[in-house]
Write an enzyme that holds these catalytic residues in place. Structure first.
Site, PDB file in Angstrom:
ATOM      1  N   LYS A 115       0.847  -1.182   0.000  1.00  0.00           N
ATOM      2  CA  LYS A 115       0.000   0.000   0.000  1.00  0.00           C
ATOM      3  C   LYS A 115       0.886   1.236   0.000  1.00  0.00           C
ATOM      4  CE  LYS A 115      -3.791   1.926   2.829  1.00  0.00           C
ATOM      5  NZ  LYS A 115      -4.586   1.669   4.062  1.00  0.00           N
ATOM      6  N   SER A 196      -9.242   1.611   3.290  1.00  0.00           N
ATOM      7  CA  SER A 196      -8.420   2.383   2.367  1.00  0.00           C
ATOM      8  C   SER A 196      -7.388   1.554   1.604  1.00  0.00           C
ATOM      9  CB  SER A 196      -7.693   3.489   3.124  1.00  0.00           C
ATOM     10  OG  SER A 196      -6.843   2.945   4.129  1.00  0.00           O
ATOM     11  N   SER A 220      -9.729  -0.806   7.219  1.00  0.00           N
ATOM     12  CA  SER A 220      -9.033  -0.562   5.961  1.00  0.00           C
ATOM     13  C   SER A 220      -8.329  -1.780   5.365  1.00  0.00           C
ATOM     14  CB  SER A 220      -8.018   0.578   6.129  1.00  0.00           C
ATOM     15  OG  SER A 220      -8.675   1.814   6.153  1.00  0.00           O
TER      16      SER A 220
END
Length: 543
Positions: A115, A196, A220
């Site tokens: 990420k 996210s 997330s």
């Protein structure tokens, strides 16, 4: 993902998706290896099933595996926007691993995406999806990344994310960032991948890589894992270092694995966990970590009393949830219904105050460590930057959470101190711990999230339910989601939640369910779910 904030249209900047180094790297390999890798990657017209990238001695070389992953990224990413940048050093990393004839780690040759709020050495910036950090090349490996490399992993690139991990606006679109554009769900491209850790979830589901690392503050990892139809594990806060990760909250942040099966999640967690002297929360990690793969058992559910979070079910997942409960019973689990849990709203209110306060303090501390060419050195600077670049940064939704966080008074403020004590107590000792003790159960289960919602640039995220994971996020306890089937072709996940440091138990319970259920479904890359075989005939008139 902050509570209740789970995340534009595809951005025009595609130059970072496939760095020129990707093509330079492939050119130096023989045509035989290129052809073999493309064949392994499944470069036919239909979306391919991912190759088995799990590490094992005698399997394909690290270089071939890496090239296969890069080929799949090149082919599939234009539709998904899941990968924000490819690392041009990936093939060099793999070639170096192939020279290690004797000391091959447990992740040998396994391609990973990170990420893009996690730092890694090399030429790629760590952007959190924001134009403000587009030049943030720190030259640092986050300790968890160093641990993965030591175990033989190959970092092939960075995954797109909800910008600033969805901590900017309550009207955000999960999976959108100013740099990466909108990540799309591979099961239906008009559906949201949640956030996210949006790109991490979509990329693993599509088979670009066998594993990605996400981060979670509240949902997330587990939300994008569930709605993309993969496994996601949020460890106990303090098991994995947060150093050199763009922060939201030192109380709740953690990184964790996102994979296609529980065994791989356990394998990755074993490699990435550990104490880091720069992160005080990890002081117990070395003593607590174990071989999570060795702890897995297909018979783990037998005789185990498990609490069913009836207060967290519904939102269109009833049928697959009841089927999952039946599977748990057949596997030997003793299920105990828990009808009610009061005070979830109060927990959320206290949590939000904690996140606002810690976000300002933690982000300002992080920004102060960045290279001099990064001009935004504080949250106040970021607010000003977004106003100056509003045509891209603020065209779809605002930054009211930034502004609220900037107004907070610091970690010594009485309101913050009380909110943190209250949220931890209500979610931990009076929440998960009380539910486990009161009902004499070892873990809790519930549906993770509703099926993926439509991408909506007008109204932002439209989510029909809150799911099971909020208590674990606030308490800092482990939370695993495993595929439990689909609703009209859209995947949904089953959550397993336990007390602090019960990571091995939770992984093993989830593994037992996974082996008994086998509910993961391959994505079909439909333009919309209405094109699917379950729905399309029903939309036609009766002749």
């Amino acid at each position: 993902m902050p509570p209740s904030f789970p995340g534009e249209s595809r951005g025009p900047d595609r130059s970072r998706k496939l760095d020129p180094g990707f093509r330079r790297g492939t050119a130096r390999l023989s045509s035989f290896i290129v052809a073999a890798a493309l064949a392994l990657a499944g470069c036919a017209s239909a979306p391919p099933v991912a190759i088995d990238q799990r590490p094992s001695l005698g399997a394909a070389s690290a270089e071939t595996r890496t090239l296969a992953a890069l080929a799949r990224i090149e082919r599939l990413n234009p539709a998904l926007n899941a990968v924000i940048a490819v690392d041009p050093t990936a093939l060099d990393q793999a070639a170096a691993l192939d020279l290690q004839r004797k000391a091959r780690g447990p992740l040998f040759g396994m391609p990973f995406l990170l990420k893009d709020n996690i730092e890694a050495k090399g030429p790629l910036p760590t952007t959190a999806g924001s134009l403000a950090l587009k030049d943030n090349v720190t030259g640092r490996d986050a300790p968890l990344v160093a641990n993965l490399r030591a175990a033989g992993a190959v970092i092939v690139g960075k995954a797109n994310l909800s910008e600033w991990a969805n901590m900017r606006s309550s009207n955000s679109i999960s999976g959108w960032s100013a740099i990466g554009g909108q990540t799309r769900n591979p099961h239906a491209l008009d559906r949201n991948p949640c956030g996210s850790s949006s790109g991490s979830g979509a990329a693993v589901a599509a088979g670009m890589v066998p594993a990605a690392i996400g981060t979670e503050t509240d949902g997330s990892i587990t939300c994008p894992a569930a709605v993309n139809g993969i496994v996601g594990f949020k460890p106990t806060v303090g098991l994995v270092s947060r150093t050199h990760i763009v922060p939201i909250s030192h109380s709740q942040d953690t990184a964790g694995p996102m994979t296609r099966n529980v065994r791989d999640a356990a394998l990755v967690l074993t490699a990435m966990a550990g104490t880091d002297s720069a992160d005080p929360a990890t002081a117990e990690a070395d003593a607590r970590r174990t071989d999570y793969v060795a702890a897995l058992s297909a018979d783990a559910l037998r005789g185990r009393r498990i609490g069913v979070m009836r207060f967290a079910d519904g939102f269109g997942t009833d049928a697959p949830f009841e089927e999952a409960l039946a599977t748990l019973r057949r596997a030997g689990a003793v299920l105990v219904d828990i009808a009610n849990f009061e005070g979830r709203g109060a927990i959320g209110e206290a949590e939000y105050q904690v996140l606002l306060t810690e976000f300002k303090a933690d982000l300002n501390a992080y920004l102060a460590t960045l290279p001099p060419n990064v001009e935004t050195r504080s949250l106040a600077d970021l607010i000003a930057f977004n106003k100056a670049h509003a045509a891209r940064e603020l065209a779809l939704f605002g930054q009211e959470i930034f502004i609220e966080a900037e107004a907070t008074r610091g970690l010594d403020g009485p309101a913050y101190v009380k909110a943190r004590a209250d949220s931890l107590r209500m979610a931990g000792a009076e929440g998960i711990d009380r539910l486990l003790n009161q009902h004499d159960v070892v873990a809790l289960v519930g549906p993770t999230m509703p099926p993926a919602w439509l991408i909506d640039a007008v109204n932002g995220d439209q989510i029909s339910g809150g799911g099971a994971g909020g208590l674990a996020a606030v308490a800092g306890y482990p939370h695993l989601t495993v595929p439990m089937g689909a609703v009209k072709g859209l995947p949904v996940g089953l959550s397993f939640i336990g007390p602090k440091w019960s990571d091995g138990l939770i992984l093993s319970l989830g593994y037992g369910y996974e082996q008994a259920s086998q509910k993961r479904v391959e994505p079909q890359f439909l333009e919309s779910i209405e094109e699917g075989p379950e729905i399309a005939p029903l939309l036609e008139p009766v002749e």
